[in-house]
Write a protein that holds these residues in place. Structure first.
Motif, PDB file in Angstrom:
ATOM      1  N   GLY A 181      -0.562  -0.324  -8.525  1.00  0.00           N
ATOM      2  CA  GLY A 181      -1.516   0.735  -8.218  1.00  0.00           C
ATOM      3  C   GLY A 181      -2.925   0.405  -8.649  1.00  0.00           C
ATOM      4  N   ILE A 209      -6.288   5.105  -8.716  1.00  0.00           N
ATOM      5  CA  ILE A 209      -6.464   3.656  -8.649  1.00  0.00           C
ATOM      6  C   ILE A 209      -6.847   3.164 -10.033  1.00  0.00           C
ATOM      7  CG2 ILE A 209      -7.697   1.739  -7.577  1.00  0.00           C
ATOM      8  CD1 ILE A 209      -8.355   3.633  -5.251  1.00  0.00           C
ATOM      9  N   GLY A 244      -0.824  -3.092  -4.727  1.00  0.00           N
ATOM     10  CA  GLY A 244       0.010  -1.905  -4.732  1.00  0.00           C
ATOM     11  C   GLY A 244       1.144  -1.916  -5.729  1.00  0.00           C
ATOM     12  N   HIS A 297       2.067   1.946  -3.504  1.00  0.00           N
ATOM     13  CA  HIS A 297       1.011   2.572  -4.311  1.00  0.00           C
ATOM     14  C   HIS A 297       0.989   4.088  -4.064  1.00  0.00           C
ATOM     15  CE1 HIS A 297      -3.470   2.238  -5.724  1.00  0.00           C
ATOM     16  NE2 HIS A 297      -2.902   3.337  -6.175  1.00  0.00           N
ATOM     17  N   THR A 339       0.830  -1.201   0.000  1.00  0.00           N
ATOM     18  CA  THR A 339       0.000   0.000   0.000  1.00  0.00           C
ATOM     19  C   THR A 339       0.863   1.250   0.000  1.00  0.00           C
ATOM     20  OG1 THR A 339      -1.662  -1.244   1.271  1.00  0.00           O
ATOM     21  CG2 THR A 339      -1.908   1.145   1.180  1.00  0.00           C
TER      22      THR A 339
END
Length: 256
Positions: free
Chosen positions: A196, A125, A193, A87, A84
């Protein structure tokens, strides 16, 4: 899957770094990941997992390499935290100036704020599909031709503007393998991640199993029976949506 962790995850925790925290360094597509120390240079908090936080920055001696190395982190909570954090780090590094006026962007909470025109930018995203193609009790397992990840894969691809995810499934199947998909069944989703992305998993039936690797993205594609399917590529088990879908099919948990 990788997101199944026991501790709460918080984006952009507003606190200073301390012992027990971590530093993520990004150099283009390559990364390095190391424990925080007082000599670290950090620029932004990224995520907190439980009591530990991950910061964007650098520690002396870091040697960047493939982001795939984050899959090998032994702690479940830290592994998902690192995914995460990556990302968010890539989003921050790619969005330093406003796309509307060119002014500098500064982070305020979970958004980037343009100091000149006040436009707010939120983390990007990318929706994508993972597609398990099925024909007469066999699953199509593929391998990529030119990607750092060399393990078993399924047909996959990003959603394009104006497409439904079902449209994406059918387009990607046709482009990558020449196969036409009939009925589709939703399986599960996963934040990933490394790219992304928000991955959306489907299984789909194929009437004609004839494969044509047309676009060069895949090096191979094979129909495999449940007892021929490969084990998960990660030591921790089926972390990815792909590996989870292969495991579910192998266990007979999928009906179309």
């Amino acid at each position: 899957m990788i997101q199944d962790i026991s501790l709460p995850l918080t984006l952009f925790p507003e606190r200073l770094a301390r012992p027990g925290d971590w530093v993520l360094f990004c150099k283009g597509p390559e990364v390095a990941f190391a424990p925080w120390s007082p000599v670290a240079k950090i620029s932004s908090p990224l995520v907190a997992v439980g009591e530990s936080a991950i910061f964007l920055g650098a520690v002396p001696g870091m040697e960047p390499g493939s982001a795939q190395r984050l899959r090998a982190l032994a702690d479940d909570n830290l592994r998902f935290g690192a995914f995460t954090a990556l990302h968010l780090a890539q989003w921050l590094l790619r969005h330093r100036y406003c796309g509307r006026c060119g002014g500098p962007l500064v982070r305020e909470g979970a958004a980037l704020h343009c100091v000149d025109c006040a436009l707010e930018h939120y983390p990007t995203i990318a929706p994508a599909v993972i597609l398990g193609l099925v024909h007469q009790g066999r699953l199509l397992v593929t391998r990529y031709a030119n990607r750092p990840y060399r393990g078993p894969a399924l047909v996959a691809g990003y959603c394009e503007v104006g497409e439904t995810v079902e449209d994406t499934c059918r387009r990607e199947a046709l482009e990558e393998t020449g196969l036409k998909v009939g009925a589709l069944r939703y399986f599960a989703s996963q934040p990933w991640g490394l790219s992304g992305s928000l991955l959306l998993g489907f299984f789909g039936e194929v009437a004609d199993p004839s494969i044509t690797l047309a676009d060069g993205e895949l090096s191979e594609a094979r129909w495999l029976a449940p007892d021929e399917l490969p084990p998960p590529p990660d030591a921790a088990g089926p972390l990815s949506l792909t590996a989870t879908m292969i495991a579910a099919f192998k266990q007979g948990a999928i009906t179309l």
